[in-house]
Design a protein around this motif. Sequence first.
Motif, PDB file in Angstrom:
ATOM      1  N   LEU A  50       0.807  -1.217   0.000  1.00 31.64           N
ATOM      2  CA  LEU A  50       0.000   0.000   0.000  1.00 31.64           C
ATOM      3  C   LEU A  50       0.844   1.273   0.000  1.00 31.64           C
ATOM      4  CD1 LEU A  50      -2.655   1.489   0.052  1.00 31.64           C
ATOM      5  CD2 LEU A  50      -2.807   1.055   2.509  1.00 31.64           C
ATOM      6  N   PRO A  51       1.773   1.455   0.943  1.00 30.02           N
ATOM      7  CA  PRO A  51       2.580   2.688   0.896  1.00 30.02           C
ATOM      8  C   PRO A  51       3.464   2.776  -0.337  1.00 30.02           C
ATOM      9  CG  PRO A  51       3.374   1.205   2.621  1.00 30.02           C
ATOM     10  CD  PRO A  51       2.069   0.662   2.152  1.00 30.02           C
ATOM     11  N   ARG A  52       3.871   1.647  -0.874  1.00 31.46           N
ATOM     12  CA  ARG A  52       4.673   1.693  -2.103  1.00 31.46           C
ATOM     13  C   ARG A  52       3.836   2.162  -3.282  1.00 31.46           C
ATOM     14  NH1 ARG A  52       7.027  -4.167  -1.760  1.00 31.46           N
ATOM     15  NH2 ARG A  52       7.629  -3.809  -3.942  1.00 31.46           N
ATOM     16  N   SER A  59       3.500   5.783  -2.986  1.00 28.65           N
ATOM     17  CA  SER A  59       4.737   6.504  -3.302  1.00 28.65           C
ATOM     18  C   SER A  59       4.904   6.757  -4.795  1.00 28.65           C
ATOM     19  CB  SER A  59       5.955   5.721  -2.785  1.00 28.65           C
ATOM     20  OG  SER A  59       6.213   4.573  -3.585  1.00 28.65           O
ATOM     21  N   HIS A  60       4.114   6.048  -5.622  1.00 30.81           N
ATOM     22  CA  HIS A  60       4.198   6.214  -7.072  1.00 30.81           C
ATOM     23  C   HIS A  60       3.090   7.118  -7.605  1.00 30.81           C
ATOM     24  CE1 HIS A  60       7.400   3.309  -7.663  1.00 30.81           C
ATOM     25  NE2 HIS A  60       6.747   2.421  -6.933  1.00 30.81           N
ATOM     26  N   LEU A  84      -1.432   0.590 -16.891  1.00 30.42           N
ATOM     27  CA  LEU A  84      -1.622  -0.736 -16.316  1.00 30.42           C
ATOM     28  C   LEU A  84      -0.853  -0.829 -15.010  1.00 30.42           C
ATOM     29  CD1 LEU A  84      -2.507  -3.773 -16.603  1.00 30.42           C
ATOM     30  CD2 LEU A  84      -0.395  -4.129 -17.898  1.00 30.42           C
ATOM     31  N   VAL A  85      -1.500  -1.393 -13.971  1.00 27.12           N
ATOM     32  CA  VAL A  85      -0.858  -1.603 -12.679  1.00 27.12           C
ATOM     33  C   VAL A  85      -0.985  -3.081 -12.330  1.00 27.12           C
ATOM     34  CG1 VAL A  85      -0.829  -1.039 -10.222  1.00 27.12           C
ATOM     35  CG2 VAL A  85      -1.426   0.727 -11.910  1.00 27.12           C
ATOM     36  N   LEU A  86       0.144  -3.756 -12.152  1.00 25.07           N
ATOM     37  CA  LEU A  86       0.168  -5.162 -11.781  1.00 25.07           C
ATOM     38  C   LEU A  86       0.701  -5.281 -10.362  1.00 25.07           C
ATOM     39  CD1 LEU A  86       1.694  -6.719 -15.044  1.00 25.07           C
ATOM     40  CD2 LEU A  86      -0.722  -6.392 -14.468  1.00 25.07           C
ATOM     41  N   GLN A 144      -6.283   5.977  -7.016  1.00 25.52           N
ATOM     42  CA  GLN A 144      -5.126   6.802  -7.358  1.00 25.52           C
ATOM     43  C   GLN A 144      -4.972   6.965  -8.863  1.00 25.52           C
ATOM     44  OE1 GLN A 144      -1.844   6.412  -4.577  1.00 25.52           O
ATOM     45  NE2 GLN A 144      -0.468   6.027  -6.287  1.00 25.52           N
ATOM     46  N   TRP A 145      -5.323   5.897  -9.589  1.00 27.99           N
ATOM     47  CA  TRP A 145      -5.223   5.926 -11.057  1.00 27.99           C
ATOM     48  C   TRP A 145      -6.541   5.431 -11.659  1.00 27.99           C
ATOM     49  CZ3 TRP A 145      -0.964   3.045  -8.669  1.00 27.99           C
ATOM     50  CH2 TRP A 145       0.161   3.839  -8.432  1.00 27.99           C
ATOM     51  N   PRO A 146      -7.576   6.241 -11.653  1.00 27.93           N
ATOM     52  CA  PRO A 146      -8.893   5.791 -12.111  1.00 27.93           C
ATOM     53  C   PRO A 146      -8.952   5.367 -13.575  1.00 27.93           C
ATOM     54  CG  PRO A 146      -8.839   8.182 -11.804  1.00 27.93           C
ATOM     55  CD  PRO A 146      -7.575   7.652 -11.221  1.00 27.93           C
ATOM     56  N   ASP A 147      -8.008   5.812 -14.375  1.00 30.29           N
ATOM     57  CA  ASP A 147      -8.010   5.450 -15.796  1.00 30.29           C
ATOM     58  C   ASP A 147      -7.143   4.230 -16.102  1.00 30.29           C
ATOM     59  OD1 ASP A 147      -9.689   7.590 -16.422  1.00 30.29           O
ATOM     60  OD2 ASP A 147      -7.986   8.971 -16.605  1.00 30.29           O
ATOM     61  N   ALA A 148      -6.475   3.695 -15.087  1.00 30.87           N
ATOM     62  CA  ALA A 148      -5.585   2.548 -15.300  1.00 30.87           C
ATOM     63  C   ALA A 148      -6.329   1.235 -15.100  1.00 30.87           C
ATOM     64  CB  ALA A 148      -4.404   2.621 -14.341  1.00 30.87           C
TER      65      ALA A 148
END
Length: 265
Positions: free
Chosen positions: A128-130, A133-134, A141-143, A172-176
């Motif tokens: 979660l904190p990592r 941090s981004h 895309l987030v894996l 945090q990234w609603p379009d990803a």
Amino acid sequence: MPRRTDDGGRTVLGRVPTRTRRPTTSAVALGLMALGVGAFVVLLPSVSDACQPATTPVSAHAEAALDPGSRVLIVGDSYTTGRGSSDGNHGWAQMISENESWRSTIDGIPGSGYVNRAATDSVQNTYLPRIESHADLDPDLVLVQGSQNDWTVSTRELRKVVTATLRQAEEQWPDALVVAIGPSAPAPLSTATTNISDAVGAGARAAGVPYVDAVDAQWFTEFNSRSYAAADGEHLDDAGYRYLARRIAASLHDLTETTAECQPS
């Protein structure tokens, strides 16, 4: 080839030649219905009310998120760093990024997980904190990979943390496109990660995130693990990571397929 940045845990991959995509098609059916002595043509939708396509936020934009040149963030444990490979830092994440021509930021910390704090016992090592941090990134895309390290808490607690972590990524990234990838250890360790995999899968479903379940699909068995396990028996070797990269890529591209879920009449 990967370029490792000064922060040690991230790798940004450049773009390589694209590959050919298969075209998709849709069909519209014409129905001819006769009533009495008259007849008329009815224009029907491609799928009837009783057979609706499984349209989700995943199938709506997965193909674009997986395209060559996509910006990708990969967060995970020692499998994401490539521990067990011949050079110790070239695993599935680096391989899939090269194969798919992604521009990837790879954030792997050995021993970490959704709840496990790795060797330094710092909460900042958890996922979660990592992910937070981004926040300056704008990924397509987030894996989120793993983790078999999360055996120290109950499955109920793990599920809650997984849900919170993946929801943070989505907010945090609603379009990803956010995808969770479960534990993928070789046998016999794979059999010991069943409860972890189930908890991660339940957490992903609660967050509305697709889950790639290597344990349920039996990617690693007592037969093929001999060819894919590293010397420590806990990680993968070069062949194992190549195999894992192929399986994950295939699972991700399966998300682009819209299938019809038909109900019996």
